[in-house]
Design a protein around this motif. Structure first.
Motif, PDB file in Angstrom:
ATOM      1  N   ASN A   1      -2.320   0.732  -2.081  1.00  0.00           N
ATOM      2  CA  ASN A   1      -2.962   0.036  -3.193  1.00  0.00           C
ATOM      3  C   ASN A   1      -4.144  -0.807  -2.712  1.00  0.00           C
TER       4      ASN A   1
ATOM      5  N   THR B   1       2.367   4.501  -4.852  1.00  0.00           N
ATOM      6  CA  THR B   1       1.878   3.214  -5.353  1.00  0.00           C
ATOM      7  C   THR B   1       2.859   2.072  -5.109  1.00  0.00           C
TER       8      THR B   1
ATOM      9  N   ILE C   1      -3.492   7.222 -10.724  1.00  0.00           N
ATOM     10  CA  ILE C   1      -2.425   6.217 -10.671  1.00  0.00           C
ATOM     11  C   ILE C   1      -1.328   6.546 -11.682  1.00  0.00           C
TER      12      ILE C   1
ATOM     13  N   THR D   1       0.713   9.585 -10.469  1.00  0.00           N
ATOM     14  CA  THR D   1       1.507   9.197  -9.294  1.00  0.00           C
ATOM     15  C   THR D   1       2.698   8.340  -9.698  1.00  0.00           C
ATOM     16  N   ASN D   2       2.474   7.388 -10.604  1.00  0.00           N
ATOM     17  CA  ASN D   2       3.571   6.534 -11.073  1.00  0.00           C
ATOM     18  C   ASN D   2       4.631   7.348 -11.813  1.00  0.00           C
TER      19      ASN D   2
ATOM     20  N   THR E   1       1.875  -2.980  -6.905  1.00  0.00           N
ATOM     21  CA  THR E   1       3.021  -2.754  -6.015  1.00  0.00           C
ATOM     22  C   THR E   1       4.284  -3.428  -6.540  1.00  0.00           C
TER      23      THR E   1
END
Length: 226
Positions: A101, A95, A79, A82-83, A161
């Motif tokens: 999610n 995400t 996560i 990816t963020n 989200t």
């Protein structure tokens, strides 16, 4: 200024085929690994952060709960990367998709709840009815506790989200304002650009915090059921 604000949230395609799967598989490739006995500083720092995070999340768990340590560490790394990659220009952030999610939250939540019902069903059922509840309120409280249990994965997914999407929208708006003001008023452009830089730093922090919060809440659900 006529650009669609939500264009960056549309899942990209390559020759008409969805590229989301390739984007999801890309972040793990950026994690450095070492084949040598003595690691360099980057890998040493990476291993130290992983040990620190896993130790903090696993400290409250028993032996059964600690079997999830590899999954939770992998989750927070995935996560977070990816963020962070989603903050790059012209990139796509998986995400920001509620469906993805939910696909992460529901199986983890369901696994923790099923484990709780299998290992200690009495304690699991006791959560539906707090001790000392008046008899007339029992049906209502059981319904409320059941809804609160079922809404947990939705809350996990919506929180991640909403936070990531809001940050991207705000950066997009301020970036567009900076470009628009650059031909009108230079001092105002510098002020807005400074705000954009500060917001970018804030979004980097939010990207890491949201990864930690998502994983920590999954860890708390697991702790309640083991």
């Amino acid at each position: 200024m006529n650009e669609n604000l939500f264009a960056s949230f549309i899942a990209p395609t390559i020759l008409g085929l969805p590229a989301a799967v390739l984007i999801i598989l890309f972040p793990p490739l950026l994690i450095p690994t070492s084949k040598y006995l003595i690691n360099n500083r980057l890998i040493t720092t990476q291993q130290w952060l992983i040990k620190l995070t896993s130790k903090q999340m696993m400290a409250m768990h028993n032996t059964k709960g600690r079997t999830w340590s590899l999954m939770l560490v992998s989750l927070i790394i995935f996560i977070a990367t990816t963020n962070l990659l989603g903050l790059l220009p012209h990139s796509f952030t998986p995400t920001t998709q509620l469906s993805m999610n939910l696909a992460m939250a529901i199986p983890l939540w369901a696994g923790a709840v099923i484990m709780g019902f299998r290992s200690k069903i009495k304690n699991a059922l006791a959560h539906f009815l707090p001790q000392g509840t008046p008899t007339p309120l029992i049906p209502m409280l059981v319904i409320i506790e059941t809804i609160s249990l079922l809404i947990q994965p939705m809350a996990l997914a919506v929180r991640l989200t909403a936070n990531i999407t809001a940050g991207h929208l705000l950066m997009h708006l301020i970036g567009s304002a900076t470009l628009a003001m650059s031909t009108i008023n230079l001092p105002s452009t510098l002020i807005i650009f400074t705000i954009l830089i500060l917001l970018t730093i804030l979004e980097i922090t939010v990207a890491l915090i949201q990864a930690y919060v998502f994983t920590l809440l999954v860890s708390l659900y697991l702790h309640d059921n083991t």
